[in-house]
Scaffold this motif. Structure first.
Motif, PDB file in Angstrom:
ATOM      1  N   PRO A   4       0.957  -1.121   0.057  1.00 54.99           N
ATOM      2  CA  PRO A   4       0.179   0.094   0.037  1.00 54.99           C
ATOM      3  C   PRO A   4       0.838   1.165  -0.003  1.00 54.99           C
ATOM      4  N   THR A   5       0.444   2.260  -0.713  1.00 57.90           N
ATOM      5  CA  THR A   5       1.005   3.666  -0.797  1.00 57.90           C
ATOM      6  C   THR A   5       0.422   4.701   0.159  1.00 57.90           C
ATOM      7  N   PRO A   6       0.889   5.269   1.195  1.00 60.59           N
ATOM      8  CA  PRO A   6       0.511   6.521   1.655  1.00 60.59           C
ATOM      9  C   PRO A   6      -0.109   7.453   1.035  1.00 60.59           C
ATOM     10  N   GLY A   7      -0.794   8.093   1.376  1.00 63.88           N
ATOM     11  CA  GLY A   7      -1.323   9.299   0.707  1.00 63.88           C
ATOM     12  C   GLY A   7      -2.365   9.878   1.389  1.00 63.88           C
ATOM     13  N   TYR A   8      -3.508  10.923   0.772  1.00 65.14           N
ATOM     14  CA  TYR A   8      -4.511  11.517   1.269  1.00 65.14           C
ATOM     15  C   TYR A   8      -5.587  11.645   0.345  1.00 65.14           C
ATOM     16  N   TRP A   9      -6.782  11.633   0.975  1.00 67.22           N
ATOM     17  CA  TRP A   9      -7.937  11.284   0.012  1.00 67.22           C
ATOM     18  C   TRP A   9      -8.644  12.774   0.413  1.00 67.22           C
ATOM     19  N   CYS A  10      -9.157  13.544  -0.806  1.00 67.79           N
ATOM     20  CA  CYS A  10      -9.591  14.791  -0.522  1.00 67.79           C
ATOM     21  C   CYS A  10     -10.756  14.860  -0.990  1.00 67.79           C
ATOM     22  N   GLU A  11     -11.822  15.626  -0.553  1.00 65.11           N
ATOM     23  CA  GLU A  11     -13.158  15.738  -0.870  1.00 65.11           C
ATOM     24  C   GLU A  11     -13.660  17.311  -0.798  1.00 65.11           C
ATOM     25  N   CYS A  12     -14.417  17.597  -1.618  1.00 69.60           N
ATOM     26  CA  CYS A  12     -14.888  18.800  -1.464  1.00 69.60           C
ATOM     27  C   CYS A  12     -16.419  18.573  -1.462  1.00 69.60           C
ATOM     28  N   TRP A  13     -17.167  19.314  -0.583  1.00 67.61           N
ATOM     29  CA  TRP A  13     -18.487  19.192  -0.165  1.00 67.61           C
ATOM     30  C   TRP A  13     -19.265  20.341  -0.113  1.00 67.61           C
ATOM     31  N   PHE A  29     -10.020  14.068  -4.763  1.00 67.28           N
ATOM     32  CA  PHE A  29      -8.655  14.006  -5.443  1.00 67.28           C
ATOM     33  C   PHE A  29      -8.034  13.113  -4.508  1.00 67.28           C
ATOM     34  N   ASP A  30      -6.968  12.493  -5.150  1.00 69.79           N
ATOM     35  CA  ASP A  30      -5.946  11.546  -4.442  1.00 69.79           C
ATOM     36  C   ASP A  30      -4.898  12.196  -4.583  1.00 69.79           C
ATOM     37  N   ALA A  31      -4.247  12.737  -3.358  1.00 72.49           N
ATOM     38  CA  ALA A  31      -3.025  13.012  -3.236  1.00 72.49           C
ATOM     39  C   ALA A  31      -2.089  12.117  -2.537  1.00 72.49           C
ATOM     40  N   TYR A  32      -0.661  12.234  -2.794  1.00 72.96           N
ATOM     41  CA  TYR A  32       0.182  11.331  -2.438  1.00 72.96           C
ATOM     42  C   TYR A  32       1.208  12.089  -1.480  1.00 72.96           C
ATOM     43  N   THR A  33       0.901  13.619  -1.326  1.00 72.67           N
ATOM     44  CA  THR A  33       1.936  14.006  -0.428  1.00 72.67           C
ATOM     45  C   THR A  33       0.880  15.177   0.247  1.00 72.67           C
TER      46      THR A  33
END
Length: 125
Positions: A4-13, A29-33
């Motif tokens: 698995p690769t660490p990252g960040y799951w971003c959402e706009c609501w 959006f999937d961000a990796y940093t």
């Protein structure tokens, strides 16, 4: 097998504050940093700020100048973050959560089950 690769799951609501309805997701959006994750919000806020009323624009620029560094620090500590602005009766919220992206298995070179070949797509008019 890939790890698995660490990252960040971003959402706009967005949420209409007058209806009592739950928020609706508008983008993800999937961000990796951490910088990539908070930059996604920064770009969105800079883009929409000219169209916001004075109070909402102030909220946006407060985060851009003062809150962004705290968001970045929280992300680096693997803590979820949220940024919101309220324009008239609409609240716009961006969320960022640390995640592990799990690589999907490739189907190449793999024997599919017989049922995979039984599906025949139908043409639409």
């Amino acid at each position: 097998m890939k790890t698995p690769t660490p990252g960040y799951w971003c959402e706009c609501w967005t949420q209409d504050l007058t209806t009592g309805q739950p928020p609706t997701v508008r983008a993800s959006f999937d961000a990796y940093t951490a910088p990539q994750a908070d930059r996604w919000i920064a770009v969105a806020l800079r883009t929409i700020s000219p169209a916001l009323d004075a109070d909402a624009s102030q909220e946006a620029w407060d985060w851009l100048y003062n809150g962004r560094i705290e968001t970045r620090r929280a992300l680096l500590r693997a803590e979820p973050c949220m940024v919101s602005v309220t324009q008239a009766n609409t609240r716009i919220t961006w969320t960022i959560r640390p995640v592990l992206f799990i690589p999907l298995a490739h189907r190449q070179g793999t024997q599919l089950p017989a049922c995979a070949y039984a599906f025949t797509p139908q043409q639409t008019d």
